[in-house]
Design a protein around this motif. Structure first.
Motif, PDB file in Angstrom:
ATOM      1  N   UNK A  70       0.780  -1.226   0.000  1.00  0.00           N
ATOM      2  CA  UNK A  70       0.000   0.000   0.000  1.00  0.00           C
ATOM      3  C   UNK A  70       0.812   1.277   0.000  1.00  0.00           C
ATOM      4  N   UNK A  71       1.909   1.328   0.757  1.00  0.00           N
ATOM      5  CA  UNK A  71       2.683   2.564   0.846  1.00  0.00           C
ATOM      6  C   UNK A  71       3.467   2.848  -0.422  1.00  0.00           C
ATOM      7  N   UNK A 129      -3.404   7.058  -3.686  1.00  0.00           N
ATOM      8  CA  UNK A 129      -2.199   7.070  -2.863  1.00  0.00           C
ATOM      9  C   UNK A 129      -2.188   8.277  -1.931  1.00  0.00           C
ATOM     10  N   UNK A 130      -2.578   9.432  -2.454  1.00  0.00           N
ATOM     11  CA  UNK A 130      -2.590  10.645  -1.634  1.00  0.00           C
ATOM     12  C   UNK A 130      -3.613  10.539  -0.501  1.00  0.00           C
ATOM     13  N   UNK A 131      -4.739   9.918  -0.760  1.00  0.00           N
ATOM     14  CA  UNK A 131      -5.745   9.740   0.291  1.00  0.00           C
ATOM     15  C   UNK A 131      -5.201   8.859   1.409  1.00  0.00           C
ATOM     16  N   UNK A 161       4.943   7.826   1.643  1.00  0.00           N
ATOM     17  CA  UNK A 161       4.316   7.069   0.556  1.00  0.00           C
ATOM     18  C   UNK A 161       5.040   7.411  -0.744  1.00  0.00           C
ATOM     19  N   UNK A 162       5.172   6.411  -1.604  1.00  0.00           N
ATOM     20  CA  UNK A 162       5.956   6.580  -2.826  1.00  0.00           C
ATOM     21  C   UNK A 162       5.208   6.016  -4.026  1.00  0.00           C
ATOM     22  N   UNK A 163       5.220   6.777  -5.119  1.00  0.00           N
ATOM     23  CA  UNK A 163       4.701   6.287  -6.399  1.00  0.00           C
ATOM     24  C   UNK A 163       5.863   6.209  -7.381  1.00  0.00           C
ATOM     25  N   UNK A 164       6.087   5.031  -7.929  1.00  0.00           N
ATOM     26  CA  UNK A 164       7.094   4.833  -8.971  1.00  0.00           C
ATOM     27  C   UNK A 164       6.381   4.847 -10.317  1.00  0.00           C
ATOM     28  N   UNK A 165       6.824   5.733 -11.204  1.00  0.00           N
ATOM     29  CA  UNK A 165       6.226   5.825 -12.545  1.00  0.00           C
ATOM     30  C   UNK A 165       7.272   5.373 -13.548  1.00  0.00           C
TER      31      UNK A 165
END
Length: 700
Positions: free
Chosen positions: A451-452, A494-496, A506-510
């Motif tokens: 989730x994170x 993710x932001x929520x 929290x991290x988003x990999x694009x």
């Protein structure tokens, strides 16, 4: 920060009596320097007494710069890196190298300007006018040397700490702050003021403070370099190296490696002494500079051949060039441990050359313990932090500074792997970075399900409705016709989650971020990516709902520069991301297949690609790896060359046979562009003939 670490308690427990010999040695060195170069003699000091690279001053003895860098280690180190730290010096070629403000002057004129600024600095400090030193422009080009000089002549005003980065870290540690443009000596003064303001340091000498700070709060990278270095051909110099407590390497014709400021400059010197057809000596240049810049605590493995370990060692001093030696004049002091001597169960193919990086996992198996010598913990009995690789530290630093980063480079350079490595570190699983490939892959999959950390791949049809929000078919609807429902995109979701857990990152990999239409995908959220805009609500364009990007969200994007260069990215997006290049790493393929040195082949091929195409279309090292290791068999080499490298280059050349011929030489028919067919056994030899001038190196 200092309260959490109980700095007073740590200082109270520190036994300064252990430093008696070190303090005495520093006093002796300082007295010797003041005798040879008294403060009152500076106004008339000659250039021959000051600069490196000369035969020496009349009457013999070391020059001032040589004594400061190499002859006074107990006073604190300024060793490592190039001779540019001395502001002016004589290069091995006979040319005088000088800082930018001096380059239009003759050497003697330049020296008079430099000497004058040193004298004015000393006079200002003696008068208590410390701010006047900051205005001496030329001295800013040698901050470490100038700070050590001031600390030597005026130890009551300066601490024996000279690295600007280290000084800033220590100031922050003690709760202070530093101006962004403050020179090292100004930061040193700030640190001394903080030390004197704390009762736990009352009565301490500057050298004792220096040792204490480095022992407990060492700001140097925790990840120690681990190099395999051969002590001569077939280890013929091993007995000499072991008994003298050093490691020696050849290439004596280059002279002191400290005179070279870049790998490009050193490569030019290598090419001049040992001409090569394809520029493969850039790899060697980088390894020689890494040898020069080894630091105390870095680890060495001495070998004979590809399967015998003679000893492991710990670097205990800085590089020096011993011009009086008959051979192998490049020297680094090492404390050797021959108890680790053994035959390895299988050959290490990358060990055929003088230098090779050693995998931390292999080193841990060799030594039966941790791969790095970590610094002392900040708290008594606190566990030592896990050392992070330098590239992972770079990504985390960029995220901390900017909030989002794009890793860019040619295909096959490990951008996605690096992004996932940084994610593992953020997730508290830095221990997985050195895990075997299969175990690491399992841990990464578990991390992405937690989730994170989320991962998404952009493509041309990816849009705002996928990333932020949009109306999409409601698959749960049961009525007739198409029902649309407002659906949150991956970033909105993710932001929520991040808003609900503000104490976690929290991290988003694009992946392949440049394949998406970024202004369309991000929409109005481009503004909210800036760290100072985090938490600022805006109305989303579809639902008009209020939305904000939480402060604890980070983004890592990856992009192949062969698909599109950085300059093609939308300017507004580009401004909000840090950009870290991830290039081909020849050291990652430190190995050989038959007579072919893989690192030299990769470097030579990429030199041609950069010359005839551009650097964005180079070949990544991943094409020459199998299960994380350099390919070792002729069949694997043939498969990598014919199935990966050649198709990629054919695509780049767009059917231009002559261009493909310029890249691959006689392996391609210049008229038709057809690749020559040969057995795997012959391919390695053919690649040696086309891309290298024989073998993997002088020592093994």
């Amino acid at each position: 920060m200092t309260d959490e670490m109980d700095l007073p308690g740590i200082a109270a427990a520190y036994d300064r009596s252990d430093l008696t010999d070190a303090v005495a040695a520093a006093d002796v060195e300082r007295k010797q320097l003041l005798t040879r170069f008294p403060l009152e003699a500076w106004p008339m000091m000659s250039l021959s007494h000051y600069a490196l690279g000369q035969a020496g001053p009349p009457g013999g003895g070391p020059t001032y710069c040589r004594l400061m860098e190499f002859g006074t280690p107990a006073l604190g180190s300024i060793r490592g890196g190039s001779a540019a730290k001395h502001i002016m010096y004589r290069h091995n070629s006979g040319e005088w190298r000088m800082a930018a403000p001096l380059r239009s002057l003759e050497p003697q004129e330049a020296w008079e300007v430099l000497r004058g600024q040193f004298v004015r600095a000393y006079e200002a400090v003696a008068a208590g006018d410390f701010g006047a030193v900051d205005d001496l422009e030329v001295l800013r080009f040698g901050p470490a040397l100038v700070t050590k000089s001031l600390a030597t002549y005026f130890p009551e005003h300066f601490l024996p700490i000279y690295s600007d980065m280290h000084l800033r870290r220590f100031v922050t540690l003690l709760g202070g702050s530093v101006q962004s443009d403050a020179p090292a000596w100004r930061t040193n003064l700030t640190l001394l003021g903080l030390v004197r303001s704390r009762v736990e340091f009352a009565g301490w000498r500057g050298l004792e403070v220096m040792y204490f700070l480095y022992e407990h709060f060492d700001p140097r990278p925790q990840q120690r370099m681990i190099w395999k270095i051969a002590p001569g051909e077939r280890a013929r110099l091993w007995t000499e190296c072991r008994d003298a407590g050093v490691i020696r390497v050849a290439w004596d014709e280059l002279g002191d490696l400290g005179q070279y400021q870049s790998d490009t400059e050193l490569k030019q010197a290598l090419d001049a002494h040992w001409p090569r057809s394809s520029g493969g000596s850039l790899t060697l240049a980088r390894r020689l500079l890494a040898f020069r810049d080894l630091e105390e605590g870095d680890r060495i493995v001495a070998n004979r051949g590809t399967d015998e370990i003679l000893a492991t060692g710990t670097v205990r001093g800085s590089y020096r060039f011993e011009a009086d030696n008959a051979e192998y004049r490049h020297v680094v002091p090492v404390t050797w441990d021959a108890s680790q001597a053994r035959l390895l169960p299988k050959p290490q193919h990358g060990w055929r050359s003088t230098f090779a990086k050693v995998d931390p996992v292999l080193f841990a198996r060799i030594t039966g313990g941790p791969a790095q010598s970590a610094p002392a913990p900040a708290q008594p009995h606190a566990p030592a932090p896990i050392a992070l690789p330098e590239d992972v530290q770079g990504v985390l630093g960029a995220l901390e500074r900017k909030g989002q980063v794009i890793l860019h480079g040619p295909p096959g350079t490990g951008k996605t792997r690096l992004a996932l490595g940084a994610a593992l570190a953020l997730a508290g699983r830095a221990d997985a970075l050195d895990a075997p490939p299969a175990e690491r892959a399992t841990l990464q999959a578990e991390m992405l399900q937690g989730g994170r950390i989320q991962m998404v791949t952009f493509h041309p049809s990816y849009g705002y409705e996928d990333f932020v929000e949009g109306f999409k078919p409601d698959l749960s609807a049961t009525g007739p016709g198409l029902t649309l429902a407002l659906t949150d995109g991956v970033f909105h979701t993710l932001c929520a989650q991040a808003s609900a857990r503000p104490d976690e990152t929290f991290l988003l990999i694009i992946d392949e971020i440049n394949r998406g239409d970024l202004p369309r995908v991000f929409g109005e959220l481009v503004t909210l990516l800036e760290l100072d805009k985090r938490g600022l609500p805006v109305a989303l364009s579809v639902s008009r709902r209020a939305f904000a990007v939480p402060p604890n969200v980070r983004i890592i994007g990856t992009m192949n520069t062969a698909d599109r260069s950085i300059s093609h990215l939308d300017a507004a997006v580009r401004r909000r991301f840090a950009f870290l290049p991830v290039g081909p790493d020849s050291d990652a393929v430190s190995g050989a297949v038959g007579p072919l040195d893989l690192a030299e082949f990769l470097e030579s091929l990429n030199t041609r690609i950069a010359r005839h195409l551009d650097a964005d279309h180079q070949i990544g090292h991943a094409y020459l790896l199998r299960d994380g290791e350099p390919i070792a068999s002729e069949d694997d080499l043939a498969a990598a060359f014919h199935h990966d490298v050649v198709p990629l280059l054919e695509d780049y050349c767009l059917g231009q046979a002559d261009l493909l011929h310029r890249l691959l030489g006689d392996l391609v028919d210049a008229d038709t562009g057809r690749i020559a067919l040969m057995s795997p056994q012959d391919l390695a030899s053919a690649l040696v003939g086309e891309f290298t001038n024989g073998g993997p190196g002088p020592d093994a």
